[in-house]
Design a protein around this motif. Sequence first.
Motif, mmCIF file in Angstrom:
data_model
loop_
_atom_site.group_PDB
_atom_site.id
_atom_site.type_symbol
_atom_site.label_atom_id
_atom_site.label_comp_id
_atom_site.label_asym_id
_atom_site.label_seq_id
_atom_site.Cartn_x
_atom_site.Cartn_y
_atom_site.Cartn_z
ATOM 1 N N ARG A 1 -14.736 -26.075 65.218
ATOM 2 C CA ARG A 1 -13.756 -24.985 65.121
ATOM 3 C C ARG A 1 -12.622 -25.343 64.166
ATOM 4 N NH1 ARG A 1 -15.068 -24.457 70.710
ATOM 5 N NH2 ARG A 1 -13.282 -25.724 71.340
ATOM 6 N N GLN A 2 -12.256 -26.635 64.116
ATOM 7 C CA GLN A 2 -11.260 -27.073 63.147
ATOM 8 C C GLN A 2 -11.763 -26.841 61.715
ATOM 9 O OE1 GLN A 2 -8.063 -28.953 63.242
ATOM 10 N NE2 GLN A 2 -7.960 -27.902 65.207
ATOM 11 N N GLU A 3 -13.009 -27.183 61.491
ATOM 12 C CA GLU A 3 -13.615 -26.950 60.164
ATOM 13 C C GLU A 3 -13.642 -25.465 59.839
ATOM 14 O OE1 GLU A 3 -15.559 -27.559 56.547
ATOM 15 O OE2 GLU A 3 -15.004 -29.222 57.881
ATOM 16 N N VAL A 4 -14.061 -24.658 60.801
ATOM 17 C CA VAL A 4 -14.111 -23.209 60.592
ATOM 18 C C VAL A 4 -12.724 -22.669 60.277
ATOM 19 C CG1 VAL A 4 -14.483 -20.988 61.747
ATOM 20 C CG2 VAL A 4 -16.188 -22.809 61.966
ATOM 21 N N GLY A 5 -11.723 -23.117 61.040
ATOM 22 C CA GLY A 5 -10.370 -22.631 60.825
ATOM 23 C C GLY A 5 -9.837 -22.987 59.449
ATOM 24 N N LEU A 6 -10.063 -24.228 59.018
ATOM 25 C CA LEU A 6 -9.589 -24.646 57.705
ATOM 26 C C LEU A 6 -10.314 -23.906 56.590
ATOM 27 C CD1 LEU A 6 -7.803 -26.410 55.993
ATOM 28 C CD2 LEU A 6 -9.486 -28.240 56.172
ATOM 29 N N GLN A 7 -11.624 -23.741 56.760
ATOM 30 C CA GLN A 7 -12.381 -23.028 55.727
ATOM 31 C C GLN A 7 -11.999 -21.554 55.679
ATOM 32 O OE1 GLN A 7 -15.744 -23.704 53.954
ATOM 33 N NE2 GLN A 7 -16.439 -25.554 54.958
ATOM 34 N N SER A 8 -11.733 -20.975 56.841
ATOM 35 C CA SER A 8 -11.319 -19.580 56.856
ATOM 36 C C SER A 8 -9.987 -19.402 56.151
ATOM 37 C CB SER A 8 -11.217 -19.085 58.310
ATOM 38 O OG SER A 8 -10.794 -17.746 58.355
ATOM 39 N N GLU A 9 -9.102 -20.378 56.321
ATOM 40 C CA GLU A 9 -7.769 -20.301 55.732
ATOM 41 C C GLU A 9 -7.759 -20.694 54.260
ATOM 42 O OE1 GLU A 9 -3.354 -22.395 56.297
ATOM 43 O OE2 GLU A 9 -5.030 -22.930 57.613
ATOM 44 N N GLN A 10 -8.504 -21.764 53.916
ATOM 45 C CA GLN A 10 -8.391 -22.333 52.568
ATOM 46 C C GLN A 10 -9.718 -22.533 51.852
ATOM 47 O OE1 GLN A 10 -5.528 -22.646 51.314
ATOM 48 N NE2 GLN A 10 -4.061 -22.961 52.968
ATOM 49 N N GLY A 11 -10.847 -22.174 52.496
ATOM 50 C CA GLY A 11 -12.151 -22.517 51.936
ATOM 51 C C GLY A 11 -12.421 -21.925 50.571
ATOM 52 N N ALA A 12 -12.046 -20.652 50.362
ATOM 53 C CA ALA A 12 -12.307 -20.035 49.069
ATOM 54 C C ALA A 12 -11.494 -20.682 47.961
ATOM 55 C CB ALA A 12 -12.025 -18.529 49.135
ATOM 56 N N LEU A 13 -10.339 -21.247 48.317
ATOM 57 C CA LEU A 13 -9.542 -21.988 47.353
ATOM 58 C C LEU A 13 -10.163 -23.350 47.082
ATOM 59 C CD1 LEU A 13 -6.968 -22.539 45.696
ATOM 60 C CD2 LEU A 13 -5.870 -23.251 47.823
ATOM 61 N N LEU A 14 -10.535 -24.063 48.140
ATOM 62 C CA LEU A 14 -11.103 -25.394 47.990
ATOM 63 C C LEU A 14 -12.387 -25.397 47.179
ATOM 64 C CD1 LEU A 14 -10.524 -26.721 51.601
ATOM 65 C CD2 LEU A 14 -9.665 -27.812 49.521
ATOM 66 N N TRP A 15 -13.203 -24.369 47.387
ATOM 67 C CA TRP A 15 -14.526 -24.382 46.766
ATOM 68 C C TRP A 15 -14.683 -23.291 45.720
ATOM 69 C CZ3 TRP A 15 -15.700 -28.932 47.774
ATOM 70 C CH2 TRP A 15 -15.497 -29.504 49.038
ATOM 71 N N LEU A 16 -13.649 -23.114 44.902
ATOM 72 C CA LEU A 16 -13.775 -22.227 43.746
ATOM 73 C C LEU A 16 -14.886 -22.732 42.826
ATOM 74 C CD1 LEU A 16 -10.063 -21.603 42.642
ATOM 75 C CD2 LEU A 16 -11.700 -19.859 43.342
ATOM 76 N N PRO A 17 -15.712 -21.848 42.265
ATOM 77 C CA PRO A 17 -16.702 -22.284 41.265
ATOM 78 C C PRO A 17 -15.984 -22.903 40.062
ATOM 79 C CG PRO A 17 -17.156 -20.049 42.011
ATOM 80 C CD PRO A 17 -15.798 -20.401 42.542
ATOM 81 N N LEU A 18 -16.333 -24.134 39.723
ATOM 82 C CA LEU A 18 -15.582 -24.866 38.689
ATOM 83 C C LEU A 18 -16.422 -25.261 37.477
ATOM 84 C CD1 LEU A 18 -13.381 -27.175 40.950
ATOM 85 C CD2 LEU A 18 -12.770 -25.025 39.879
#
Length: 245
Positions: free
Chosen positions: A176-193
Amino acid sequence: MRRTLKSPSARAVLFAPLDQTGRVEAVTRRLVDAIHLGLLADDEQLPSEAELAAQFGVSTVTVREALVALRQQGLVQTRRGRGGGSFVRAPKEEASWRDRLRDVSMSELRDIGDHYVAIAGTSARLAAERSSAEDIMRLTLAADDLEHAKGAAASRAERQFHLEMAAAAQSPRLTRQEVGLQSEQGALLWLPLGDEPHVTACAEHRAITAAIGEADGDLARKLTEEHILNTIDRLAELHLDLLGP
């Protein structure tokens, strides 16, 4: 020593029964997270209200109210007649998250990375100790998905890999911690680069999966932490490029 018990996938964790409080909001949040994280695909038909109620351990009225909230957010579309039901409408987010990266400070970006290193590194170590053969297969398939994905699909595949690794740790709270962080910041963390970072990420996923498969928790954690820190470094470079001279 690795346990042989079967653990739930990341998707199964999101559909686990809820506690007694705030059930409409909780069902809504779970489904929103599943859609934003790509665990529910665009145009995928949701289970029936009765099936969702049984999975979450809530009443059909609670599920119905949650689906109303999702329709209001534009994340679900209801179709009538034969073949009807509730269907996912995945949001298009990449551009807005590029704006977010431009606006984020370097210290905030590093802090996000520190938080994620703590969660994902621990998940990798525990997954190496606890994962089953089924878990390893899911991680291998997630790594395959990343290799064959481009653009936004690559971002979803990256997020899926980390969600499955958290699920393989067999700690619902950590997942759930992983889900929460990804929900909040995942699209930022894993932008196509771009192509070169994509190739590097694929190799890193393979190495992490191999370490987990060999039950080497220390190596799995080290490789995962390096993978995330490398991503933060690339984001920092992109952040500076977006700011311009």
